[in-house]
Design a protein around this motif. Structure first.
Motif, PDB file in Angstrom:
ATOM      1  N   GLU A  47       0.832  -1.207   0.000  1.00 57.43           N
ATOM      2  CA  GLU A  47       0.000   0.000   0.000  1.00 57.43           C
ATOM      3  C   GLU A  47       0.865   1.255   0.000  1.00 57.43           C
ATOM      4  OE1 GLU A  47      -3.603   2.114   2.578  1.00 57.43           O
ATOM      5  OE2 GLU A  47      -2.937   0.081   3.059  1.00 57.43           O
ATOM      6  N   MET A  48       1.856   1.253   0.870  1.00 58.19           N
ATOM      7  CA  MET A  48       2.751   2.415   0.944  1.00 58.19           C
ATOM      8  C   MET A  48       3.586   2.538  -0.327  1.00 58.19           C
ATOM      9  SD  MET A  48       5.858   3.112   3.621  1.00 58.19           S
ATOM     10  CE  MET A  48       6.778   1.756   2.900  1.00 58.19           C
ATOM     11  N   VAL A  49       4.124   1.395  -0.796  1.00 55.35           N
ATOM     12  CA  VAL A  49       4.942   1.409  -2.004  1.00 55.35           C
ATOM     13  C   VAL A  49       4.111   1.830  -3.207  1.00 55.35           C
ATOM     14  CG1 VAL A  49       6.308   0.000  -3.584  1.00 55.35           C
ATOM     15  CG2 VAL A  49       6.536  -0.330  -1.122  1.00 55.35           C
ATOM     16  N   GLY A  50       2.859   1.371  -3.267  1.00 56.48           N
ATOM     17  CA  GLY A  50       1.983   1.733  -4.383  1.00 56.48           C
ATOM     18  C   GLY A  50       1.733   3.229  -4.452  1.00 56.48           C
ATOM     19  N   VAL A  51       1.523   3.845  -3.282  1.00 56.66           N
ATOM     20  CA  VAL A  51       1.317   5.296  -3.241  1.00 56.66           C
ATOM     21  C   VAL A  51       2.572   6.027  -3.722  1.00 56.66           C
ATOM     22  CG1 VAL A  51       0.943   7.271  -1.722  1.00 56.66           C
ATOM     23  CG2 VAL A  51      -0.413   5.198  -1.420  1.00 56.66           C
ATOM     24  N   ALA A  52       3.745   5.571  -3.226  1.00 45.58           N
ATOM     25  CA  ALA A  52       5.006   6.207  -3.616  1.00 45.58           C
ATOM     26  C   ALA A  52       5.256   6.033  -5.111  1.00 45.58           C
ATOM     27  CB  ALA A  52       6.160   5.616  -2.813  1.00 45.58           C
ATOM     28  N   LEU A  53       5.016   4.825  -5.629  1.00 44.78           N
ATOM     29  CA  LEU A  53       5.201   4.586  -7.059  1.00 44.78           C
ATOM     30  C   LEU A  53       4.270   5.443  -7.899  1.00 44.78           C
ATOM     31  CD1 LEU A  53       5.727   0.717  -7.512  1.00 44.78           C
ATOM     32  CD2 LEU A  53       7.226   2.550  -8.301  1.00 44.78           C
ATOM     33  N   MET A  55       2.898   8.334  -7.079  1.00 42.86           N
ATOM     34  CA  MET A  55       3.264   9.749  -6.987  1.00 42.86           C
ATOM     35  C   MET A  55       4.515  10.046  -7.812  1.00 42.86           C
ATOM     36  SD  MET A  55       4.123  11.991  -3.588  1.00 42.86           S
ATOM     37  CE  MET A  55       5.557  10.986  -3.204  1.00 42.86           C
ATOM     38  N   PHE A  56       5.564   9.262  -7.567  1.00 41.98           N
ATOM     39  CA  PHE A  56       6.810   9.488  -8.298  1.00 41.98           C
ATOM     40  C   PHE A  56       6.644   9.180  -9.786  1.00 41.98           C
ATOM     41  CE2 PHE A  56       8.855   8.867  -4.050  1.00 41.98           C
ATOM     42  CZ  PHE A  56       9.464  10.105  -3.987  1.00 41.98           C
ATOM     43  N   GLY A  57       5.838   8.156 -10.089  1.00 40.35           N
ATOM     44  CA  GLY A  57       5.611   7.803 -11.488  1.00 40.35           C
ATOM     45  C   GLY A  57       4.914   8.914 -12.244  1.00 40.35           C
ATOM     46  N   ALA A  58       3.933   9.560 -11.600  1.00 36.61           N
ATOM     47  CA  ALA A  58       3.210  10.653 -12.243  1.00 36.61           C
ATOM     48  C   ALA A  58       4.133  11.845 -12.491  1.00 36.61           C
ATOM     49  CB  ALA A  58       2.030  11.070 -11.376  1.00 36.61           C
ATOM     50  N   ILE A  59       4.941  12.188 -11.480  1.00 32.89           N
ATOM     51  CA  ILE A  59       5.870  13.310 -11.627  1.00 32.89           C
ATOM     52  C   ILE A  59       6.903  13.011 -12.716  1.00 32.89           C
ATOM     53  CG2 ILE A  59       7.676  14.659 -10.476  1.00 32.89           C
ATOM     54  CD1 ILE A  59       6.136  14.229  -7.862  1.00 32.89           C
ATOM     55  N   TYR A  60       7.431  11.801 -12.684  1.00 30.99           N
ATOM     56  CA  TYR A  60       8.445  11.402 -13.663  1.00 30.99           C
ATOM     57  C   TYR A  60       7.853  11.370 -15.075  1.00 30.99           C
ATOM     58  CZ  TYR A  60      12.376   8.797 -15.658  1.00 30.99           C
ATOM     59  OH  TYR A  60      13.441   8.403 -16.426  1.00 30.99           O
ATOM     60  N   GLY A  61       6.617  10.904 -15.182  1.00 34.94           N
ATOM     61  CA  GLY A  61       5.954  10.857 -16.486  1.00 34.94           C
ATOM     62  C   GLY A  61       5.771  12.246 -17.084  1.00 34.94           C
ATOM     63  N   ILE A  62       5.404  13.202 -16.235  1.00 35.66           N
ATOM     64  CA  ILE A  62       5.225  14.578 -16.702  1.00 35.66           C
ATOM     65  C   ILE A  62       6.559  15.153 -17.185  1.00 35.66           C
ATOM     66  CG2 ILE A  62       4.666  16.931 -15.977  1.00 35.66           C
ATOM     67  CD1 ILE A  62       2.579  15.705 -14.085  1.00 35.66           C
ATOM     68  N   ILE A  63       7.623  14.893 -16.412  1.00 33.50           N
ATOM     69  CA  ILE A  63       8.948  15.381 -16.789  1.00 33.50           C
ATOM     70  C   ILE A  63       9.385  14.771 -18.111  1.00 33.50           C
ATOM     71  CG2 ILE A  63      11.398  15.356 -16.173  1.00 33.50           C
ATOM     72  CD1 ILE A  63      10.525  15.475 -13.233  1.00 33.50           C
ATOM     73  N   LEU A  64       9.206  13.462 -18.261  1.00 31.68           N
ATOM     74  CA  LEU A  64       9.590  12.789 -19.492  1.00 31.68           C
ATOM     75  C   LEU A  64       8.803  13.315 -20.689  1.00 31.68           C
ATOM     76  CD1 LEU A  64      10.110   8.975 -18.742  1.00 31.68           C
ATOM     77  CD2 LEU A  64      11.766  10.607 -19.637  1.00 31.68           C
ATOM     78  N   ALA A  65       7.502  13.501 -20.498  1.00 29.77           N
ATOM     79  CA  ALA A  65       6.670  14.005 -21.592  1.00 29.77           C
ATOM     80  C   ALA A  65       7.142  15.390 -22.023  1.00 29.77           C
ATOM     81  CB  ALA A  65       5.211  14.054 -21.161  1.00 29.77           C
ATOM     82  N   PHE A  66       7.442  16.243 -21.059  1.00 25.69           N
ATOM     83  CA  PHE A  66       7.925  17.590 -21.367  1.00 25.69           C
ATOM     84  C   PHE A  66       9.250  17.531 -22.128  1.00 25.69           C
ATOM     85  CE2 PHE A  66      10.843  20.999 -20.007  1.00 25.69           C
ATOM     86  CZ  PHE A  66      10.196  22.090 -20.566  1.00 25.69           C
ATOM     87  N   VAL A  67      10.165  16.685 -21.652  1.00 27.00           N
ATOM     88  CA  VAL A  67      11.484  16.574 -22.279  1.00 27.00           C
ATOM     89  C   VAL A  67      11.375  16.033 -23.701  1.00 27.00           C
ATOM     90  CG1 VAL A  67      13.688  15.337 -22.191  1.00 27.00           C
ATOM     91  CG2 VAL A  67      12.761  16.375 -20.122  1.00 27.00           C
ATOM     92  N   VAL A  68      10.586  14.979 -23.891  1.00 20.78           N
ATOM     93  CA  VAL A  68      10.457  14.365 -25.212  1.00 20.78           C
ATOM     94  C   VAL A  68       9.833  15.330 -26.213  1.00 20.78           C
ATOM     95  CG1 VAL A  68       9.273  12.563 -26.526  1.00 20.78           C
ATOM     96  CG2 VAL A  68      10.424  11.987 -24.387  1.00 20.78           C
ATOM     97  N   VAL A  69       8.776  16.023 -25.802  1.00 20.51           N
ATOM     98  CA  VAL A  69       8.125  16.984 -26.698  1.00 20.51           C
ATOM     99  C   VAL A  69       9.090  18.120 -27.058  1.00 20.51           C
ATOM    100  CG1 VAL A  69       6.311  18.724 -26.861  1.00 20.51           C
ATOM    101  CG2 VAL A  69       5.777  16.461 -25.957  1.00 20.51           C
ATOM    102  N   THR A  70       9.829  18.592 -26.064  1.00 17.46           N
ATOM    103  CA  THR A  70      10.799  19.667 -26.304  1.00 17.46           C
ATOM    104  C   THR A  70      11.878  19.218 -27.282  1.00 17.46           C
ATOM    105  OG1 THR A  70      10.438  20.599 -24.095  1.00 17.46           O
ATOM    106  CG2 THR A  70      12.474  21.209 -25.228  1.00 17.46           C
ATOM    107  N   PRO A 203      14.219   1.212  -8.128  1.00 20.68           N
ATOM    108  CA  PRO A 203      14.355   0.488  -6.850  1.00 20.68           C
ATOM    109  C   PRO A 203      13.037   0.373  -6.073  1.00 20.68           C
ATOM    110  CG  PRO A 203      16.162   2.039  -7.119  1.00 20.68           C
ATOM    111  CD  PRO A 203      15.171   2.339  -8.201  1.00 20.68           C
ATOM    112  N   LEU A 204      12.134   1.317  -6.291  1.00 21.84           N
ATOM    113  CA  LEU A 204      10.838   1.222  -5.601  1.00 21.84           C
ATOM    114  C   LEU A 204      10.068  -0.014  -6.026  1.00 21.84           C
ATOM    115  CD1 LEU A 204       9.536   4.928  -5.562  1.00 21.84           C
ATOM    116  CD2 LEU A 204      10.232   3.533  -3.606  1.00 21.84           C
ATOM    117  N   THR A 205      10.249  -0.432  -7.283  1.00 20.68           N
ATOM    118  CA  THR A 205       9.534  -1.626  -7.753  1.00 20.68           C
ATOM    119  C   THR A 205      10.022  -2.888  -7.044  1.00 20.68           C
ATOM    120  OG1 THR A 205      11.103  -1.997  -9.586  1.00 20.68           O
ATOM    121  CG2 THR A 205       9.208  -0.576 -10.022  1.00 20.68           C
ATOM    122  N   PHE A 206      11.258  -2.857  -6.501  1.00 23.72           N
ATOM    123  CA  PHE A 206      11.772  -4.022  -5.786  1.00 23.72           C
ATOM    124  C   PHE A 206      10.985  -4.262  -4.502  1.00 23.72           C
ATOM    125  CE2 PHE A 206      16.283  -2.760  -7.422  1.00 23.72           C
ATOM    126  CZ  PHE A 206      15.859  -2.976  -8.727  1.00 23.72           C
TER     127      PHE A 206
END
Length: 263
Positions: A47-53, A55-70, A203-206
């Motif tokens: 439950e805790m790991v899922g929340v962290a994944l 949250m971080f996954g959403a932030i990372y996805g936004i960053i990646l999308a911005f970088v790729v489009v740029t 590492p969070l997926t571990f």
């Protein structure tokens, strides 16, 4: 390092190396974590790991999308710059067709020397990440010198002379823009976010436990593959003049400029 990889490996080979390496690292890390902490398989922290994944996954996805489009936009802009520069050179050649033979020959010679310098001298430098204004400085001056040596005598030649002069000014402008794009790369802060973010999420997926080892490794491998492909996309788009997906110098060999490459 990235430039060396792009220039010495095909995109397919680089993809296999990068994605395969990240998957292998993820599987190894997951097995090591499962062996060191057997209780993770029970999923008591899911439950805790899922929340962290999430949250971080959403932030990372936004960053990646911005970088790729740029980076994709940067690649398209670079292609436009190269195409525009080559088109301007072709228009200079077309405009010079109404000039006296001697003047036309001098201008065409200057255009041909410039095109060869761009493709044969400046392009390899840009591909290696070492763009240089000096590589085509003499040929750029040669364009101006060839045109300035001619004095139009009729309204017709004056019209085409003005067009040629305008296009040569545009060539100089696009040349500067092209070299600037060759010097541009992803800012250090964004590189840290893109590559560092992968080191945080993987590492969070571990820690996300599944009773079935096969399902655990499948889950970790899928996340690692997605991250690997994303990093591969960032790498190949970051350098518009390096790698298989780089901008091609073909426009300098086409249309009115084709005759300068005939052997």
């Amino acid at each position: 390092m990235i430039l060396w990889l792009l220039n010495h490996f095909s995109t397919l080979s680089l993809g296999c190396l990068l994605v395969g390496g990240i998957i292998a690292l993820a599987v190894t890390g997951s097995l090591a974590a499962r062996r060191r902490f057997p209780h993770l398989a029970a999923g008591e922290h899911n439950e805790m790991v899922g929340v962290a994944l999430g949250m971080f996954g959403a932030i990372y996805g936004i960053i990646l999308a911005f970088v790729v489009v740029t980076l994709w936009t940067q690649l398209e802009n670079t292609q436009t710059i190269v195409s525009t520069e080559a088109t301007d050179l072709a228009v200079v050649v077309r405009s010079a067709e109404v000039f006296p033979p001697a003047e036309r020959a001098r201008i065409e010679k200057a255009v041909g020397e410039y095109a060869h310098a761009v493709v044969e001298v400046q392009w390899p430098l840009m591909r290696a990440g070492e763009p240089s204004y000096d590589a085509t400085a003499a040929q750029t001056r040669g364009l101006y010198t060839a045109l300035q040596a001619y004095e139009p005598t009729t309204a017709r030649t004056q019209t085409f002379y003005d067009e040629a002069a305008s296009r040569i000014n545009d060539v100089a402008e696009q040349r500067r823009a092209r070299i600037t794009m060759a010097e541009t790369s992803l800012p250090t802060l964004l590189q840290v976010l893109v590559y560092g973010g992968a080191l945080v999420i993987l590492p969070l997926t571990f820690l996300f436990g599944l009773r079935s080892l096969k399902m655990q490794l499948l889950f970790v491998s899928a996340v690692a593959a997605l991250i690997g492909f994303s990093l591969l996309l960032v790498m190949v788009l970051d350098r518009p003049f390096a790698g298989e997906l780089s901008v091609s110098p073909a426009p300098y060999k086409q249309a009115a400029l084709e005759k300068f490459w005939e052997r």
